[in-house]
Scaffold this motif. Sequence first.
Motif, mmCIF file in Angstrom:
data_model
loop_
_atom_site.group_PDB
_atom_site.id
_atom_site.type_symbol
_atom_site.label_atom_id
_atom_site.label_comp_id
_atom_site.label_asym_id
_atom_site.label_seq_id
_atom_site.Cartn_x
_atom_site.Cartn_y
_atom_site.Cartn_z
ATOM 1 N N TYR A 180 -1.468 4.932 -11.153
ATOM 2 C CA TYR A 180 -1.327 3.847 -10.177
ATOM 3 C C TYR A 180 -2.172 4.063 -8.924
ATOM 4 O O TYR A 180 -2.220 3.188 -8.069
ATOM 5 C CB TYR A 180 0.141 3.688 -9.765
ATOM 6 C CG TYR A 180 0.982 3.056 -10.837
ATOM 7 C CD1 TYR A 180 0.994 1.690 -11.001
ATOM 8 C CD2 TYR A 180 1.755 3.837 -11.684
ATOM 9 C CE1 TYR A 180 1.753 1.100 -11.986
ATOM 10 C CE2 TYR A 180 2.518 3.267 -12.670
ATOM 11 C CZ TYR A 180 2.510 1.903 -12.827
ATOM 12 O OH TYR A 180 3.266 1.332 -13.802
ATOM 13 N N PHE A 210 -8.674 -0.627 0.359
ATOM 14 C CA PHE A 210 -9.917 -1.276 0.770
ATOM 15 C C PHE A 210 -9.617 -2.579 1.516
ATOM 16 O O PHE A 210 -10.182 -2.835 2.584
ATOM 17 C CB PHE A 210 -10.809 -1.552 -0.441
ATOM 18 C CG PHE A 210 -12.093 -2.232 -0.075
ATOM 19 C CD1 PHE A 210 -13.115 -1.525 0.534
ATOM 20 C CD2 PHE A 210 -12.264 -3.579 -0.327
ATOM 21 C CE1 PHE A 210 -14.293 -2.147 0.886
ATOM 22 C CE2 PHE A 210 -13.439 -4.213 0.025
ATOM 23 C CZ PHE A 210 -14.456 -3.500 0.627
ATOM 24 N N ALA A 211 -8.714 -3.387 0.967
ATOM 25 C CA ALA A 211 -8.346 -4.646 1.632
ATOM 26 C C ALA A 211 -7.675 -4.368 2.976
ATOM 27 O O ALA A 211 -7.973 -5.035 3.979
ATOM 28 C CB ALA A 211 -7.414 -5.454 0.730
ATOM 29 N N PHE A 266 -5.267 3.994 -8.716
ATOM 30 C CA PHE A 266 -6.340 3.022 -8.759
ATOM 31 C C PHE A 266 -5.967 1.762 -7.979
ATOM 32 O O PHE A 266 -6.792 1.200 -7.260
ATOM 33 C CB PHE A 266 -6.652 2.696 -10.219
ATOM 34 C CG PHE A 266 -7.875 1.857 -10.405
ATOM 35 C CD1 PHE A 266 -9.124 2.391 -10.172
ATOM 36 C CD2 PHE A 266 -7.771 0.541 -10.810
ATOM 37 C CE1 PHE A 266 -10.258 1.624 -10.341
ATOM 38 C CE2 PHE A 266 -8.895 -0.233 -10.976
ATOM 39 C CZ PHE A 266 -10.141 0.311 -10.751
ATOM 40 N N TYR A 267 -4.717 1.316 -8.099
ATOM 41 C CA TYR A 267 -4.258 0.139 -7.356
ATOM 42 C C TYR A 267 -4.177 0.427 -5.864
ATOM 43 O O TYR A 267 -4.443 -0.442 -5.043
ATOM 44 C CB TYR A 267 -2.904 -0.337 -7.886
ATOM 45 C CG TYR A 267 -2.965 -0.755 -9.327
ATOM 46 C CD1 TYR A 267 -3.678 -1.888 -9.703
ATOM 47 C CD2 TYR A 267 -2.339 -0.012 -10.316
ATOM 48 C CE1 TYR A 267 -3.748 -2.274 -11.032
ATOM 49 C CE2 TYR A 267 -2.415 -0.392 -11.646
ATOM 50 C CZ TYR A 267 -3.114 -1.524 -11.990
ATOM 51 O OH TYR A 267 -3.199 -1.898 -13.300
ATOM 52 N N SER A 268 -3.814 1.641 -5.537
ATOM 53 C CA SER A 268 -3.768 2.031 -4.125
ATOM 54 C C SER A 268 -5.147 1.952 -3.496
ATOM 55 O O SER A 268 -5.279 1.575 -2.327
ATOM 56 C CB SER A 268 -3.224 3.452 -3.977
ATOM 57 O OG SER A 268 -1.920 3.545 -4.474
ATOM 58 N N LEU A 269 -6.162 2.300 -4.254
ATOM 59 C CA LEU A 269 -7.524 2.238 -3.728
ATOM 60 C C LEU A 269 -7.947 0.801 -3.439
ATOM 61 O O LEU A 269 -8.594 0.525 -2.422
ATOM 62 C CB LEU A 269 -8.500 2.896 -4.698
ATOM 63 C CG LEU A 269 -8.317 4.385 -4.914
ATOM 64 C CD1 LEU A 269 -9.278 4.895 -5.972
ATOM 65 C CD2 LEU A 269 -8.519 5.128 -3.618
ATOM 66 N N TYR A 270 -7.595 -0.122 -4.323
ATOM 67 C CA TYR A 270 -7.904 -1.534 -4.079
ATOM 68 C C TYR A 270 -7.186 -2.057 -2.845
ATOM 69 O O TYR A 270 -7.773 -2.739 -2.009
ATOM 70 C CB TYR A 270 -7.511 -2.399 -5.279
ATOM 71 C CG TYR A 270 -8.542 -2.427 -6.374
ATOM 72 C CD1 TYR A 270 -9.885 -2.638 -6.093
ATOM 73 C CD2 TYR A 270 -8.171 -2.255 -7.696
ATOM 74 C CE1 TYR A 270 -10.826 -2.668 -7.098
ATOM 75 C CE2 TYR A 270 -9.103 -2.293 -8.710
ATOM 76 C CZ TYR A 270 -10.429 -2.505 -8.400
ATOM 77 O OH TYR A 270 -11.353 -2.540 -9.397
ATOM 78 N N ILE A 271 -5.911 -1.747 -2.739
ATOM 79 C CA ILE A 271 -5.135 -2.208 -1.586
ATOM 80 C C ILE A 271 -5.650 -1.544 -0.315
ATOM 81 O O ILE A 271 -5.720 -2.180 0.743
ATOM 82 C CB ILE A 271 -3.637 -1.937 -1.802
ATOM 83 C CG1 ILE A 271 -3.115 -2.699 -3.026
ATOM 84 C CG2 ILE A 271 -2.829 -2.346 -0.579
ATOM 85 C CD1 ILE A 271 -1.715 -2.307 -3.442
ATOM 86 N N SER A 310 2.631 1.574 -3.366
ATOM 87 C CA SER A 310 1.736 2.055 -4.430
ATOM 88 C C SER A 310 1.393 3.537 -4.247
ATOM 89 O O SER A 310 1.224 4.252 -5.236
ATOM 90 C CB SER A 310 0.472 1.210 -4.491
ATOM 91 O OG SER A 310 -0.308 1.398 -3.339
ATOM 92 N N PHE A 348 0.826 -1.207 0.000
ATOM 93 C CA PHE A 348 0.000 0.000 0.000
ATOM 94 C C PHE A 348 0.859 1.255 0.000
ATOM 95 O O PHE A 348 0.634 2.173 -0.796
ATOM 96 C CB PHE A 348 -0.934 -0.029 1.211
ATOM 97 C CG PHE A 348 -1.773 1.203 1.368
ATOM 98 C CD1 PHE A 348 -2.675 1.569 0.390
ATOM 99 C CD2 PHE A 348 -1.657 1.988 2.496
ATOM 100 C CE1 PHE A 348 -3.457 2.699 0.537
ATOM 101 C CE2 PHE A 348 -2.437 3.115 2.654
ATOM 102 C CZ PHE A 348 -3.339 3.473 1.663
ATOM 103 N N CYS A 350 -10.354 -3.152 5.564
ATOM 104 C CA CYS A 350 -11.175 -4.267 6.063
ATOM 105 C C CYS A 350 -10.377 -5.125 7.032
ATOM 106 O O CYS A 350 -10.875 -5.481 8.112
ATOM 107 C CB CYS A 350 -11.675 -5.118 4.901
ATOM 108 S SG CYS A 350 -12.885 -4.304 3.876
#
Length: 123
Positions: A32, A41-42, A34-39, A22, A19, A45
């Motif tokens: 990039y 979120f994970a 966009f990838y930070s947003l996915y990471i 990224s 994270f 959580c």
Amino acid sequence: MKNNISILTWLNRLIIVPFMISLLISILDSSYLFYSLYIAFALGCFQFFSSLITLFYHKKLKNFKLILIYLLSVGLYFFCVFLFFEFERHITFKDAVIIFFWFAPITLSIFWTYILESIKKEL
């Protein structure tokens, strides 16, 4: 308990390092992000559920107040996001609020990492 905290700490490190990498890469190239947003979120959580897991050990921990501060901060963050979307048309400084909503989860994730590392040192 010590094994569970150790596992949570290593999983947190495993997720937070990509994270942060990224985020640093997205400073140079915003595609990039966009990838930070996915990471993120994970990571969010995982950190929220790991904070709920550590609540089971509240009698054995000295940092229990920090865990409560973290959980209250996360709750307040989501409450503020809800209020922002409810009253968005009445807010004149939307850009500043949106920037705050982008950077607050990063601060919260670093805060939870600090809490987990201090719990691990305590044990």
